[in-house]
Design an enzyme around this catalytic site. Structure first.
Site, short mmCIF file in Angstrom:
data_model
loop_
_atom_site.label_atom_id
_atom_site.label_comp_id
_atom_site.label_asym_id
_atom_site.label_seq_id
_atom_site.Cartn_x
_atom_site.Cartn_y
_atom_site.Cartn_z
N LYS A 46 1.10 -1.05 0.10
CA LYS A 46 0.02 0.20 0.00
C LYS A 46 1.00 1.40 0.00
O LYS A 46 2.12 1.08 0.41
CB LYS A 46 -0.94 0.07 1.24
CG LYS A 46 -0.46 -0.35 2.57
CD LYS A 46 0.78 0.61 3.15
CE LYS A 46 0.51 2.00 3.22
NZ LYS A 46 1.69 2.79 3.64
N TYR A 88 -3.27 4.46 6.69
CA TYR A 88 -3.67 3.46 7.74
C TYR A 88 -4.87 3.96 8.56
O TYR A 88 -5.74 3.10 8.97
CB TYR A 88 -2.47 3.32 8.63
CG TYR A 88 -1.22 2.67 8.09
CD1 TYR A 88 -1.38 1.03 8.00
CD2 TYR A 88 -0.15 3.24 7.64
CE1 TYR A 88 -0.25 0.57 7.34
CE2 TYR A 88 0.96 2.40 7.13
CZ TYR A 88 0.94 1.07 6.95
OH TYR A 88 1.64 0.48 6.34
#
Length: 421
Positions: free
Chosen positions: A168, A253
């Site tokens: 990511k 996140y």
């Protein structure tokens, strides 16, 4: 007659009549009992619980697959994350093993290959990705390169016919992310985005507890991910390679975390960006970004991320009948969880102590099991596309200074109905 008049006399070691310690070895040792010897069930060694009822039972021993049956991974990119976290995590994997490397640094690749027992002929340059198709040991590739390279690397891996685990953020833009999903679908390979926190035990328990309804409906979430960034000459501070600054690197996140906890998609975002004056590192990227997400259920998530604030990686959920604090929610290790709720006429605050596990090993094994069993991963490419769309809305809100409405999600179940245990 009372006990004090005729007290019970202690017996055993430490008493005058008791045996002396340490005990001498007998001529014939007693045979091992079943509780010590254990047994085999479904191809794995198991033991009876040897602990008393007051203590939690011991976890079962690891039951890894034979090396030859594990999914073989090529790791693409030999930067800090690969060398400090990803490759060491394979030691804890049960269904995966490293069998190849892809790197732009031949000297570094040779050293790393020798350290991990990877054959010299299984080391490739970035210009040789198509040759992975000739290596039957490689079933999947973990792409651990800078964000701006993910699109090209994933497309190349898919063309080589290998499954893809991509770090990511998925890409720099939602258009790139969609192209990656389509390329993998056309090639008949699986694509998973490495949202490691969704495989970490404390984060999983937080999701379970919130969705169980034990503490009522969640009303307010607070997610923070900050760190102090260093010198300018690194890819994270170069917009073409990073796509943005703190938001896609560490703020993601917070974004993905609150979505996972609630199991629903936001309908509106509002954001602000603040960059320090006179700091050339932040001419093209964001240093500090704060954003609010409004969800259909009425829950509100306040998120903050920064490259200029001391490290903090926490997630807090305020519910109708209690609260949950997860310290170091987004860190590699060191998670601590506290849960508060009413107990009688008082409030009880409990600390949850869960067994620590390597979250990189957990996510790698999950993908390996999906490959072996022919099922979709918990965090597929569509999940990455949704986060890219939301980050674009966050940047737009900050630029225009207004809330941005989020259209209904298409093509992803957004965790609805997915396993949470």
């Amino acid at each position: 007659m009372s006990d004090t008049e005729h007290p019970i006399r202690p017996t055993g070691p430490g008493t005058p009549e008791g045996p002396a310690l340490p005990a001498a070895a007998p001529a014939a040792l007693p045979p091992p009992s079943s509780i010590d010897r254990g047994g085999v069930e479904d191809g794995a060694v198991v033991f009876e619980n040897w602990r008393g009822e007051a203590d939690k039972p011991a976890p079962p021993p690891p039951a890894p697959m034979p090396p030859g049956k594990r999914v073989g991974f090529a790791i693409m990119g030999l930067g800090r994350l690969t060398l400090e976290e990803v490759l060491p995590a394979f030691a804890a994997c049960k269904a995966a093993r490293p069998v190849a490397l892809v790197s732009g640094s031949p000297e570094k690749a040779r050293v790393v290959a020798a350290q991990y027992g990877i054959a010299a002929e299984s080391v490739y340059g970035y210009h040789e990705v198509e040759r992975l198709s000739e290596n039957p040991e490689v079933q999947a590739v973990y792409v651990v390169t800078p964000n701006g390279l993910h699109r090209d690397h994933v497309l190349a891996v898919a063309k080589a016919g290998k499954h893809v685990l991509c770090e990511k953020p998925m890409a720099n833009t939602s258009a790139e992310a969609r192209e990656m999903v389509e390329a993998c679908r056309a090639a008949g390979v699986r694509l998973m985005i490495a949202y490691r926190c969704q495989y970490e035990p404390f984060n999983r328990e937080l999701v379970r507890l919130v969705r169980s309804g034990e503490l009522g409906r969640p009303r307010i979430l607070e997610a923070t991910n900050t760190q102090v960034q260093g010198p300018a000459d690194q890819w994270r501070l170069k917009a073409p390679l990073a796509g943005g600054g703190a938001l896609p690197d560490i703020g993601l996140y917070c974004l993905n975390g609150v979505r996972a906890v609630l199991g629903e998609e936001p309908v509106e975002v509002f954001a602000r960006i603040v960059n320090p004056e006179g700091d050339g590192r932040y001419g093209d990227i964001d240093e500090t970004t704060v954003f609010m997400l409004r969800f259909p259920s009425g829950a509100i998530a306040n998120c903050a991320t920064s490259y200029g604030a001391h490290e903090s990686k926490d997630l807090r959920v305020r519910l109708e009948r209690g609260w949950i604090d997860l310290e170091n929610a987004f860190a590699y290790r060191g998670q601590r969880m506290r849960v508060a709720r009413r107990k009688g006429d008082n409030e009880a605050v409990e600390e949850m102590r869960l067994g620590a596990k390597d979250q990189f090993a957990l996510e790698i094994d999950h993908f390996a099991e999906c490959i072996l069993e022919g099922r979709e991963p918990r965090t597929p490419g569509e999940e990455g596309v949704q986060d890219q769309l939301l980050m674009e809305a966050i940047y737009r809100s900050a630029r225009e200074g207004v809330p941005v409405a989020i259209p209904p999600v298409k093509g992803i179940d957004a965790f609805r109905g997915r396993e949470t245990g």
